[in-house]
Design a protein around this motif. Structure first.
Motif, PDB file in Angstrom:
ATOM      1  N   SER A 192       0.916  -1.198  -0.020  1.00 56.81           N
ATOM      2  CA  SER A 192       0.042   0.002  -0.015  1.00 56.81           C
ATOM      3  C   SER A 192       0.763   1.146   0.147  1.00 56.81           C
ATOM      4  CB  SER A 192      -0.798   0.000   1.375  1.00 56.81           C
ATOM      5  OG  SER A 192      -1.902  -1.118   1.042  1.00 56.81           O
ATOM      6  N   ALA A 193       0.568   2.201  -0.900  1.00 58.88           N
ATOM      7  CA  ALA A 193       1.453   3.461  -0.977  1.00 58.88           C
ATOM      8  C   ALA A 193       0.374   4.510  -0.683  1.00 58.88           C
ATOM      9  CB  ALA A 193       1.838   3.509  -2.617  1.00 58.88           C
ATOM     10  N   PHE A 194       1.215   5.682  -0.251  1.00 54.75           N
ATOM     11  CA  PHE A 194       0.542   6.805   0.197  1.00 54.75           C
ATOM     12  C   PHE A 194       1.282   8.134   0.015  1.00 54.75           C
ATOM     13  CE2 PHE A 194      -0.081   3.374   2.908  1.00 54.75           C
ATOM     14  CZ  PHE A 194      -1.423   2.969   3.119  1.00 54.75           C
ATOM     15  N   PHE A 195       0.561   9.093  -0.003  1.00 55.55           N
ATOM     16  CA  PHE A 195       0.961  10.529   0.136  1.00 55.55           C
ATOM     17  C   PHE A 195       0.395  11.320   1.220  1.00 55.55           C
ATOM     18  CE2 PHE A 195       0.783  14.926  -1.903  1.00 55.55           C
ATOM     19  CZ  PHE A 195       2.251  15.156  -1.846  1.00 55.55           C
ATOM     20  N   SER A 196       1.298  11.808   2.074  1.00 51.36           N
ATOM     21  CA  SER A 196       0.934  12.543   3.029  1.00 51.36           C
ATOM     22  C   SER A 196       1.550  14.109   3.049  1.00 51.36           C
ATOM     23  CB  SER A 196       1.214  11.986   4.384  1.00 51.36           C
ATOM     24  OG  SER A 196       0.526  10.681   4.528  1.00 51.36           O
ATOM     25  N   ALA A 197       0.782  15.199   3.493  1.00 51.29           N
ATOM     26  CA  ALA A 197       1.331  16.264   3.875  1.00 51.29           C
ATOM     27  C   ALA A 197       1.514  16.873   5.166  1.00 51.29           C
ATOM     28  CB  ALA A 197       0.305  17.353   3.114  1.00 51.29           C
ATOM     29  N   ARG A 198       2.385  17.742   5.363  1.00 46.55           N
ATOM     30  CA  ARG A 198       2.585  18.221   6.851  1.00 46.55           C
ATOM     31  C   ARG A 198       1.742  19.310   7.031  1.00 46.55           C
ATOM     32  NH1 ARG A 198       7.722  21.917   9.128  1.00 46.55           N
ATOM     33  NH2 ARG A 198       6.851  22.062  11.273  1.00 46.55           N
ATOM     34  N   ARG A 199       1.011  19.381   8.113  1.00 46.02           N
ATOM     35  CA  ARG A 199       0.176  20.420   8.470  1.00 46.02           C
ATOM     36  C   ARG A 199       0.412  20.723  10.051  1.00 46.02           C
ATOM     37  NH1 ARG A 199      -0.213  20.703   3.858  1.00 46.02           N
ATOM     38  NH2 ARG A 199      -2.002  20.669   2.657  1.00 46.02           N
ATOM     39  N   GLY A 200       1.380  21.746  10.090  1.00 44.46           N
ATOM     40  CA  GLY A 200       1.662  22.131  11.287  1.00 44.46           C
ATOM     41  C   GLY A 200       2.688  20.972  12.137  1.00 44.46           C
ATOM     42  N   ASP A 201       2.184  20.600  13.198  1.00 46.16           N
ATOM     43  CA  ASP A 201       2.901  19.489  13.812  1.00 46.16           C
ATOM     44  C   ASP A 201       2.270  18.163  13.688  1.00 46.16           C
ATOM     45  OD1 ASP A 201       4.422  21.235  14.972  1.00 46.16           O
ATOM     46  OD2 ASP A 201       3.321  21.324  17.060  1.00 46.16           O
ATOM     47  N   GLU A 202       1.632  17.837  12.499  1.00 38.38           N
ATOM     48  CA  GLU A 202       1.054  16.513  12.158  1.00 38.38           C
ATOM     49  C   GLU A 202       1.471  16.352  10.680  1.00 38.38           C
ATOM     50  OE1 GLU A 202      -3.112  16.157  14.504  1.00 38.38           O
ATOM     51  OE2 GLU A 202      -3.303  17.735  13.003  1.00 38.38           O
ATOM     52  N   THR A 203       1.312  15.122  10.480  1.00 40.70           N
ATOM     53  CA  THR A 203       1.070  14.597   8.950  1.00 40.70           C
ATOM     54  C   THR A 203      -0.446  14.360   8.480  1.00 40.70           C
ATOM     55  OG1 THR A 203       1.989  12.526   9.197  1.00 40.70           O
ATOM     56  CG2 THR A 203       3.481  14.093   8.603  1.00 40.70           C
ATOM     57  N   VAL A 204      -0.833  14.485   7.537  1.00 36.13           N
ATOM     58  CA  VAL A 204      -2.249  14.069   7.102  1.00 36.13           C
ATOM     59  C   VAL A 204      -2.103  13.452   5.644  1.00 36.13           C
ATOM     60  CG1 VAL A 204      -4.320  15.001   6.769  1.00 36.13           C
ATOM     61  CG2 VAL A 204      -3.023  16.294   8.062  1.00 36.13           C
ATOM     62  N   CYS A 205      -2.746  12.399   5.746  1.00 34.42           N
ATOM     63  CA  CYS A 205      -2.818  11.301   4.765  1.00 34.42           C
ATOM     64  C   CYS A 205      -3.780  11.822   3.470  1.00 34.42           C
ATOM     65  CB  CYS A 205      -3.008  10.056   5.122  1.00 34.42           C
ATOM     66  SG  CYS A 205      -3.031   8.578   3.627  1.00 34.42           S
ATOM     67  N   LEU A 206      -3.184  12.000   2.464  1.00 33.18           N
ATOM     68  CA  LEU A 206      -3.845  12.627   1.386  1.00 33.18           C
ATOM     69  C   LEU A 206      -4.613  11.581   0.226  1.00 33.18           C
ATOM     70  CD1 LEU A 206      -2.355  16.089   0.690  1.00 33.18           C
ATOM     71  CD2 LEU A 206      -4.070  15.592   2.304  1.00 33.18           C
ATOM     72  N   LEU A 207      -3.565  10.551  -0.090  1.00 33.52           N
ATOM     73  CA  LEU A 207      -3.791   9.619  -0.988  1.00 33.52           C
ATOM     74  C   LEU A 207      -3.577   8.299  -0.645  1.00 33.52           C
ATOM     75  CD1 LEU A 207      -2.080  11.304  -4.216  1.00 33.52           C
ATOM     76  CD2 LEU A 207      -4.715  11.230  -3.789  1.00 33.52           C
ATOM     77  N   ARG A 208      -4.040   7.179  -0.966  1.00 33.55           N
ATOM     78  CA  ARG A 208      -3.737   5.730  -0.913  1.00 33.55           C
ATOM     79  C   ARG A 208      -3.981   5.051  -2.019  1.00 33.55           C
ATOM     80  NH1 ARG A 208      -4.824   1.501   4.166  1.00 33.55           N
ATOM     81  NH2 ARG A 208      -4.467  -0.389   2.724  1.00 33.55           N
TER      82      ARG A 208
END
Length: 259
Positions: free
Chosen positions: A105-121
């Motif tokens: 499984s592959a993913f793309f995540s973005a940094r948002r402040g002090d977190e990462t948010v998964c955008l794609l799977r």
């Protein structure tokens, strides 16, 4: 002892925290109590904010279950902002190639402040999946491989400030003590990619490489996840090389695009 989450000090911050809490609900939604716990707000305050957001279309509520979801107005705002900020279409190609090449499984995540948010799977063809990550999930920096690789490639002063003011062990266990995270940071910097050896869910491994923004900051991450047997020591360098190759190509492509 559990350290209670401190609510944001102003109304805009509190509303934003509520929206972030709603984003963790995926299809199932969240309860008012879930939102209160996630934001540190008193339950009546959380409920008042949810009702106000509902009135403006930023929140939605299932009539039967009473659970809360993100509202339709956010979709419209997101569409308007996408032309400037959306990088997922370009990242989708990298995610697809990683899933196809590895079977994981592959993913793309973005940094948002002090977190990462998964955008794609996107799932590869290997039949056993890991479901730690899915679109919309958020993790603190230093947790899961995406959060680790982003944290590891920040300047030392930012790492020191973050780890000095954040207790990851309360929710994520002793494997996320500041000392343990620093050890993984050093290894990540040495290898160029991060490895999460089943620290969030036993037996579910992940690896990630950073994608850099225009100022050279780690702004996103590409991730592979799967069961432990698929991330043996003899295979990890191959997976790391694939991640670094795709992360470099995506960084280069994003820097060429006008903003």
């Amino acid at each position: 002892m559990t350290v209670p989450r401190q609510p944001p000090p102003n109304l805009i911050g509190r509303a934003a925290a509520v929206l972030r809490a709603l984003s963790t609900g995926a299809e199932a939604g969240v309860t008012t109590s879930d939102v209160a716990r996630a934001t540190g707000l008193a339950r009546p305050t959380a409920h008042r904010l949810l009702v106000a957001l509902l009135d403006e279309g930023f929140a939605d509520r299932d009539r039967r279950s009473g659970r809360w979801h993100l509202g339709p107005e956010l979709y419209l705002l997101g569409e308007a902002a996408a032309a400037r900020y959306d990088v997922t279409q370009r990242a989708r190609e990298s995610v697809h190639r990683l899933a196809a090449a590895t079977g994981e499984s592959a993913f793309f995540s973005a940094r948002r402040g002090d977190e990462t948010v998964c955008l794609l799977r996107e799932d590869g063809d290997f039949p056993i999946r890991s479901f730690v990550l899915y679109e919309g999930t958020r993790f603190p920096l230093g947790v899961v491989s995406a959060g680790l690789v982003v944290l590891a490639l920040l300047p030392d002063r930012e790492i020191d400030a973050y780890l000095g003011g954040t207790d990851l062990t309360t929710r994520w266990g002793p494997g996320h003590s500041a000392a343990a995270v620093r050890t993984r940071i050093a290894r990540t910097r040495e290898q160029g990619y991060a490895v999460n050896p089943g620290l969030v869910v036993e037996g579910s491994w992940g690896m990630a490489a950073a994608v850099f923004g225009p100022a050279g900051e780690p702004a996103w991450a590409l991730t592979l996840t799967g069961v432990e047997s698929r991330f043996r020591a003899d295979r990890r360098p191959q997976l790391g090389e694939l991640l670094l190759k795709e992360a470099h190509a995506l960084t280069t492509a994003l820097r060429r695009e006008p903003r």
